[in-house]
Design a protein around this motif. Structure first.
Motif, PDB file in Angstrom:
ATOM      1  N   LEU A 195       0.826  -1.149   0.184  1.00  0.00           N
ATOM      2  CA  LEU A 195       0.180   0.002  -0.073  1.00  0.00           C
ATOM      3  C   LEU A 195       0.938   1.335   0.065  1.00  0.00           C
ATOM      4  O   LEU A 195       0.832   2.283  -0.899  1.00  0.00           O
ATOM      5  CB  LEU A 195      -0.734   0.057   1.320  1.00  0.00           C
ATOM      6  N   LYS A 198       2.052   2.162  -3.295  1.00  0.00           N
ATOM      7  CA  LYS A 198       1.080   2.803  -4.180  1.00  0.00           C
ATOM      8  C   LYS A 198       1.085   4.158  -4.255  1.00  0.00           C
ATOM      9  O   LYS A 198       0.638   5.141  -4.929  1.00  0.00           O
ATOM     10  CB  LYS A 198      -0.173   2.370  -3.799  1.00  0.00           C
ATOM     11  N   THR A 206      -0.017   8.088   3.008  1.00  0.00           N
ATOM     12  CA  THR A 206      -0.559   6.935   2.806  1.00  0.00           C
ATOM     13  C   THR A 206      -1.506   6.559   4.271  1.00  0.00           C
ATOM     14  O   THR A 206      -2.610   5.864   4.080  1.00  0.00           O
ATOM     15  CB  THR A 206       0.369   5.751   2.748  1.00  0.00           C
ATOM     16  N   TYR A 262      -7.689  -0.764  -3.729  1.00  0.00           N
ATOM     17  CA  TYR A 262      -6.074  -0.871  -4.126  1.00  0.00           C
ATOM     18  C   TYR A 262      -5.502  -1.979  -4.374  1.00  0.00           C
ATOM     19  O   TYR A 262      -4.315  -2.289  -4.671  1.00  0.00           O
ATOM     20  CB  TYR A 262      -5.239  -0.255  -2.821  1.00  0.00           C
TER      21      TYR A 262
END
Length: 538
Positions: A195, A198, A206, A262
């Motif tokens: 994550l 990403k 995040t 995601y």
């Protein structure tokens, strides 16, 4: 700024247009209506700052228009211009906040003075609205930061609960009489940091996004609140004070939301139910333990409760020592098959109980590194091993970010066998030449390198270069050079926007088409397909 003149008498509308110095007030549009109904349509479309209106008009009179403006366009200022002094006409102007009530025939000075007051009042209120708007923006930016800091300090014990109790009730919906709580924690390193990748490695962004996703579910019924944790041990913390029996279901819903957005599932640690607020710190510790000491061999569930967190079983020292000694002896033999068998036996023994935690995994890797360090010293017949001789074991996570024991073992084998190869290369005389050749390739793979080029540089025949490299390393020199170039090409494709022709040039290929063919043969994908897939995964 726009104005609207409402009167069924044309000469009155013209007089108002003529008397007021509109440009002085920055008026950009003057509109006219003959009755209240027409005026309503114009107000909805143009949103005038000031309305000049008569009281007696067909279809809808001034009183009705004033009442509607007060309700539907409260920022609009009104000036009444009427031919009647009757209080029944004056009253609506007073009740609905009119700036002035002027009698016909219109007096120029009185009209300009009333217009001046209306424009001044509208501008003052506009500035106040803008100030309030920007203040609210600042508060909305600071509010999450305030709660991140306050709740982090509350859990760590640096803020006393009575100091924030009222704010918790007023702003976060903490119910009166809350006596129990649970804490859930999420680390951004969960799932191999997928994550975080990403969001280009931006921890603040995040964790902010993740906390918002959590609050979409947790705050729906005001059962708790998610926030960014300011201290060590977690990135996002979820404090729950209601719906505690359904906490696991709630966390599963959060994971589904993250996965839907995601494509990533996260590991979440959950504490047992404990008294609130006295045991908040213990709840945090319990959730942290549940996450960090979860059983890596237990796959399928990503919600880890404190009750299921276990310690690493004690491994009998003698048996562990025997397996490591067996592995050391196999390393001395240099036999790859024997080394792999010994390494698998040792790794399987470490997980024989069916329980393997993060700390247990690190302990196993540390014991292996210690043994390899000792072997390296013996092999080199030296008092100390090279500082960079110890291998970095690859990530034990699969493509979904979940621990894979098989991935871990394969990574160990690759690292250890690579170390053995390096050690063998540094020992024999022929191998030392090959090691120098390989180091030269590592540094200069982008050049136009041929067998003849290498032969001339190292004073060998072409046949000797090829034969020695194959004997010592077990692979062809050309294959090794291609491997170096493809790995560098992958790095450039992942981390830059360079054109294909430029990337081909940087890794030693003058012909872009030839580079593309070599890349596809090595990876199964063209360079463009590889870049597109990497961008989609990010």
């Amino acid at each position: 700024m726009k104005v609207l003149i409402v009167d069924d008498e044309k000469h009155v509308r013209e007089a108002i247009r003529y008397f007021v110095p509109w440009e002085q007030y920055g008026v950009t549009g003057i509109y006219e209506a003959t009755n209240g109904q027409e005026a309503m349509e114009i107000v909805l479309e143009q949103e005038p700052a000031v309305v000049f209106t008569d009281m007696r008009m067909p279809l809808m009179d001034g009183a009705e228009l004033l009442e509607w403006l007060h309700r539907c366009s409260p920022y609009t200022k009104t000036i009444v211009i009427s031919g009647y002094q009757d209080f029944s006409y004056v009253k609506p102007a007073i009740v609905y906040g009119g700036i002035d009530y002027l009698l016909k025939p219109v007096n120029r000075k009185a009209l300009v003075a009333a217009a001046d007051r209306a424009f001044q009042k509208w501008n003052e209120e506009k500035q106040e609205r803008e100030r309030s708007f920007h203040q609210n923006i600042q508060l909305n930016v600071l509010r999450p930061l305030y709660w991140d800091k306050t709740l982090s300090d509350l859990i760590s014990g640096t803020v006393a609960y009575p100091d924030v109790e009222n704010a918790l009730r007023k702003e976060l919906g903490l119910p009166r009489g809350a006596e129990r709580c649970r804490i859930a924690i999420i680390s951004l390193q969960s799932s191999g940091g997928l994550l975080l990748r990403k969001f280009r490695g931006d921890v603040q962004l995040t964790s902010f996004v993740l906390a918002n996703v959590c609050n979409e579910i947790v705050s729906r019924k005001q059962e708790g609140f998610a926030f960014r944790y300011w201290h060590d041990g977690a990135d996002v913390v979820i404090m729950l004070w209601s719906g505690l029996e359904n906490a696991e279901k709630m966390l599963m819903d959060i994971n589904e939301s993250v996965c839907s957005a995601y494509g990533i599932l996260l590991d979440i640690g959950l504490s047992p139910v404990l008294p609130f607020p006295d045991r908040l710190k213990d709840a945090f510790t319990g959730a942290k333990t549940a996450l960090t000491e979860r059983n890596l061999l237990r796959t399928g569930s990503r919600i880890h409760t404190a009750a299921l967190a276990v310690d690493v079983p004690e491994v009998p020292g003698a048996e562990t020592g025997e397996l490591l000694e067996k592995l050391r002896l196999s390393l001395m033999s240099g036999d790859p098959e024997r080394i792999q068998r010994s390494l698998e036996q040792w790794a399987d023994f470490g997980a024989r109980s069916g329980v393997l935690t993060l700390s247990g995994l690190r302990a196993l890797e540390d014991s292996l590194r210690d043994m390899l360090d000792k072997w390296k010293k013996e092999w080199a017949d030296s008092g100390e091993a090279a500082a960079d001789s110890m291998p970095a074991f690859r990530s034990p996570l699969d493509e979904h970010g979940e621990f894979s024991f098989l991935h871990w073992k394969e990574g160990l084998k690759k690292a250890v066998l690579g170390l053995v190869t390096e050690s063998r290369l540094s020992r024999a005389s022929d191998s030392r030449i090959v090691l120098e050749i390989r180091e030269y390739l590592d540094r200069n793979f982008q050049l136009d390198i041929t067998l003849q080029h290498i032969a001339d540089r190292f004073f060998l025949s072409r046949e000797n270069v090829s034969r020695k490299f194959k004997q010592v390393t077990g692979e062809n020199l050309s294959d090794y050079l291609t491997y170096l170039r493809i790995e560098k090409a992958k790095e450039l494709l992942q981390n830059s926007d360079l054109r294909m022709s430029r990337i081909a040039e940087l890794v030693g290929y003058e012909d872009e088409k030839y580079f593309s063919r070599v890349f596809k043969k090595a990876t199964g994908q063209t360079p463009r397909e590889f870049r597109k897939r990497e961008e989609e995964e990010q």
